[in-house]
Design a protein around this motif. Sequence first.
Motif, mmCIF file in Angstrom:
data_model
loop_
_atom_site.group_PDB
_atom_site.id
_atom_site.type_symbol
_atom_site.label_atom_id
_atom_site.label_comp_id
_atom_site.label_asym_id
_atom_site.label_seq_id
_atom_site.Cartn_x
_atom_site.Cartn_y
_atom_site.Cartn_z
ATOM 1 N N VAL A 109 44.706 43.412 -5.308
ATOM 2 C CA VAL A 109 44.413 43.493 -3.816
ATOM 3 C C VAL A 109 44.688 42.194 -3.049
ATOM 4 O O VAL A 109 45.178 42.260 -1.979
ATOM 5 C CB VAL A 109 42.951 43.845 -3.823
ATOM 6 N N PRO A 110 44.360 40.833 -3.574
ATOM 7 C CA PRO A 110 44.993 39.862 -2.621
ATOM 8 C C PRO A 110 46.281 39.580 -2.266
ATOM 9 O O PRO A 110 46.648 39.566 -1.171
ATOM 10 C CB PRO A 110 44.460 38.418 -3.705
ATOM 11 N N ASP A 111 47.312 39.994 -3.576
ATOM 12 C CA ASP A 111 48.711 40.186 -3.270
ATOM 13 C C ASP A 111 49.076 41.045 -2.005
ATOM 14 O O ASP A 111 49.704 40.945 -1.051
ATOM 15 C CB ASP A 111 49.466 40.201 -4.330
ATOM 16 N N LEU A 112 48.521 42.376 -2.373
ATOM 17 C CA LEU A 112 48.601 43.315 -1.445
ATOM 18 C C LEU A 112 48.106 42.983 -0.029
ATOM 19 O O LEU A 112 48.801 43.506 1.012
ATOM 20 C CB LEU A 112 48.199 44.736 -2.003
ATOM 21 N N ALA A 113 46.988 42.582 0.098
ATOM 22 C CA ALA A 113 46.428 42.089 1.434
ATOM 23 C C ALA A 113 47.315 41.224 2.255
ATOM 24 O O ALA A 113 47.877 41.292 3.567
ATOM 25 C CB ALA A 113 45.060 41.565 1.315
ATOM 26 N N GLU A 114 47.986 40.230 1.530
ATOM 27 C CA GLU A 114 49.097 39.183 2.065
ATOM 28 C C GLU A 114 50.425 39.936 2.696
ATOM 29 O O GLU A 114 50.592 39.706 3.691
ATOM 30 C CB GLU A 114 49.135 38.238 1.082
ATOM 31 N N ILE A 115 50.653 40.831 1.630
ATOM 32 C CA ILE A 115 51.950 41.491 2.338
ATOM 33 C C ILE A 115 51.539 42.395 3.480
ATOM 34 O O ILE A 115 52.384 42.353 4.371
ATOM 35 C CB ILE A 115 52.418 42.196 1.081
ATOM 36 N N TYR A 116 50.286 42.776 3.417
ATOM 37 C CA TYR A 116 49.909 43.778 4.598
ATOM 38 C C TYR A 116 49.852 42.767 5.718
ATOM 39 O O TYR A 116 50.531 43.421 6.973
ATOM 40 C CB TYR A 116 48.616 44.327 4.298
ATOM 41 N N VAL A 117 49.449 41.816 5.840
ATOM 42 C CA VAL A 117 49.161 40.861 6.832
ATOM 43 C C VAL A 117 50.812 40.545 7.536
ATOM 44 O O VAL A 117 50.816 40.435 8.641
ATOM 45 C CB VAL A 117 48.323 39.598 6.571
ATOM 46 N N ARG A 118 51.498 40.267 6.603
ATOM 47 C CA ARG A 118 52.881 40.007 6.949
ATOM 48 C C ARG A 118 53.496 41.064 7.630
ATOM 49 O O ARG A 118 54.427 40.851 8.479
ATOM 50 C CB ARG A 118 53.860 39.604 5.770
ATOM 51 N N ALA A 119 53.323 42.326 6.766
ATOM 52 C CA ALA A 119 54.055 43.576 7.366
ATOM 53 C C ALA A 119 53.273 43.894 8.782
ATOM 54 O O ALA A 119 54.196 44.383 9.956
ATOM 55 C CB ALA A 119 53.698 44.772 6.682
ATOM 56 N N ARG A 120 52.010 43.715 9.233
ATOM 57 C CA ARG A 120 51.508 43.745 10.438
ATOM 58 C C ARG A 120 52.298 42.920 11.689
ATOM 59 O O ARG A 120 52.581 43.412 12.537
ATOM 60 C CB ARG A 120 49.809 43.501 10.490
ATOM 61 N N ALA A 121 52.359 41.750 11.066
ATOM 62 C CA ALA A 121 53.097 40.782 11.807
ATOM 63 C C ALA A 121 54.626 41.225 12.304
ATOM 64 O O ALA A 121 54.877 41.177 13.319
ATOM 65 C CB ALA A 121 53.176 39.392 11.577
ATOM 66 N N ALA A 122 55.189 41.873 11.265
ATOM 67 C CA ALA A 122 56.619 42.235 11.397
ATOM 68 C C ALA A 122 56.504 43.317 12.602
ATOM 69 O O ALA A 122 57.585 43.577 13.228
ATOM 70 C CB ALA A 122 57.297 42.423 10.385
ATOM 71 N N THR A 123 55.655 44.423 12.523
ATOM 72 C CA THR A 123 55.579 45.533 13.088
ATOM 73 C C THR A 123 55.429 45.121 14.446
ATOM 74 O O THR A 123 55.364 46.340 15.443
ATOM 75 C CB THR A 123 54.649 46.545 12.649
ATOM 76 N N GLN A 124 54.961 43.964 14.774
ATOM 77 C CA GLN A 124 54.596 43.912 16.223
ATOM 78 C C GLN A 124 56.041 43.672 17.167
ATOM 79 O O GLN A 124 56.547 43.829 18.322
ATOM 80 C CB GLN A 124 53.980 42.402 16.311
ATOM 81 N N GLN A 125 57.209 43.555 16.092
ATOM 82 C CA GLN A 125 58.615 43.622 16.773
ATOM 83 C C GLN A 125 58.982 44.951 16.445
ATOM 84 O O GLN A 125 58.265 46.054 16.100
ATOM 85 C CB GLN A 125 59.409 42.701 16.105
ATOM 86 N N SER A 126 60.166 45.379 16.408
ATOM 87 C CA SER A 126 61.036 46.584 16.142
ATOM 88 C C SER A 126 60.865 46.892 14.644
ATOM 89 O O SER A 126 60.992 45.842 13.842
ATOM 90 C CB SER A 126 62.264 46.525 16.748
ATOM 91 N N VAL A 127 60.432 48.146 14.351
ATOM 92 C CA VAL A 127 60.094 48.242 12.998
ATOM 93 C C VAL A 127 61.094 49.513 12.796
ATOM 94 O O VAL A 127 61.335 50.396 13.296
ATOM 95 C CB VAL A 127 58.769 48.862 12.688
ATOM 96 N N ASP A 128 61.909 49.509 11.570
ATOM 97 C CA ASP A 128 62.893 50.238 11.128
ATOM 98 C C ASP A 128 62.187 51.459 10.275
ATOM 99 O O ASP A 128 62.087 51.399 9.101
ATOM 100 C CB ASP A 128 64.036 49.756 10.390
#
Length: 337
Positions: A109-128
């Motif tokens: 879960v901690p690893d997934l949460a960290e990736i999720y946070v990064r993913a959320r930050a990335a989706t603020q820009q254009s998401v493919d």
Amino acid sequence: MPADRREENSNRGLLTEFGLTDQAEQVWRALLADPNASLAEIGDATSAEAPEITKALKELAEAGLARSESSPSGFGIHEPTIAIETLIARDERELASRRERLGAIRATVPDLAEIYVRARAATQQSVDVDVVHAFDEIQERIFLAGERTRIQHRHFMRGVRTETVRGAASADAESLSRGVRQRSLIGTSDLVDPEVFAALQVLHDLGEEIRVVDSVPTQLMIMDRELAVVPRAADDQAQGAIFIREQALVDLLICLFDQMWLVAVPVFDDSNSPGAPSGRVARVLALVATGVKDDRIARTLGIATRTVRRDIADLRDELGVSTRTEIVAAAVRRGWL
């Protein structure tokens, strides 16, 4: 109501806790009361017909509660204390194994949460991310992506149908011939159908690795580290599919798959490499290969850190190496990974 009758009623459903039928329990109790009872006498006690009684006796024998012998019924029952304690021990082992798997998933879960946070930050820009509704277009895109896959194809299989598995055989054989590693995770409920199991055997014989977990969350395909495909609705393919190339999201799904793969159980026995470790040591080796540290391995497997370090030391001695990197390299050469 007499005390002995109340006690008897309170104990009803004892064997059903272990997955046996109520009919089997009634027959078992009839033989407990009269080990020399004939099929007719068991029928009088249980209101069951002879074929039902015979089926129940076979069920009891398979569970280790009865055995074939020269008696009026053709069966005798084992001493109940030992037999039931054996069933309890079996279920306790299964429970411990399930707790280990759940603990391993929780540790991710901690690893997934960290990736999720990064993913959320990335989706603020254009998401493919591309949503496709037409079934023919979905199939065409998946086919073309499969042809471009060069390293590994990961697959969650959910709601498996025999014709779907059979249809995948030719495509999988072609990609395996190109050196693409095929890994599929399937839920236990999908293995019940013998035709599905036989179709999976064909894929396994072609070289596909297939493991089973209690359940998979959705259908999922990941080609290399570039594309992930998931249905818009887990149980309704008519809703279309989502094609994801956004790297942070693909990495998140790969992390989910790989962590579930580590705690999954092979459907078919692939232990062809001589001397290959099994059980806990095999899981420690698999986690070492992913770069996980000793403390995290211990939390994932629910064991002590000193046990992890002892297993790693044993692997070094067995392989004749001195570092973790050399352990992984030697294990790969031997076909252990």
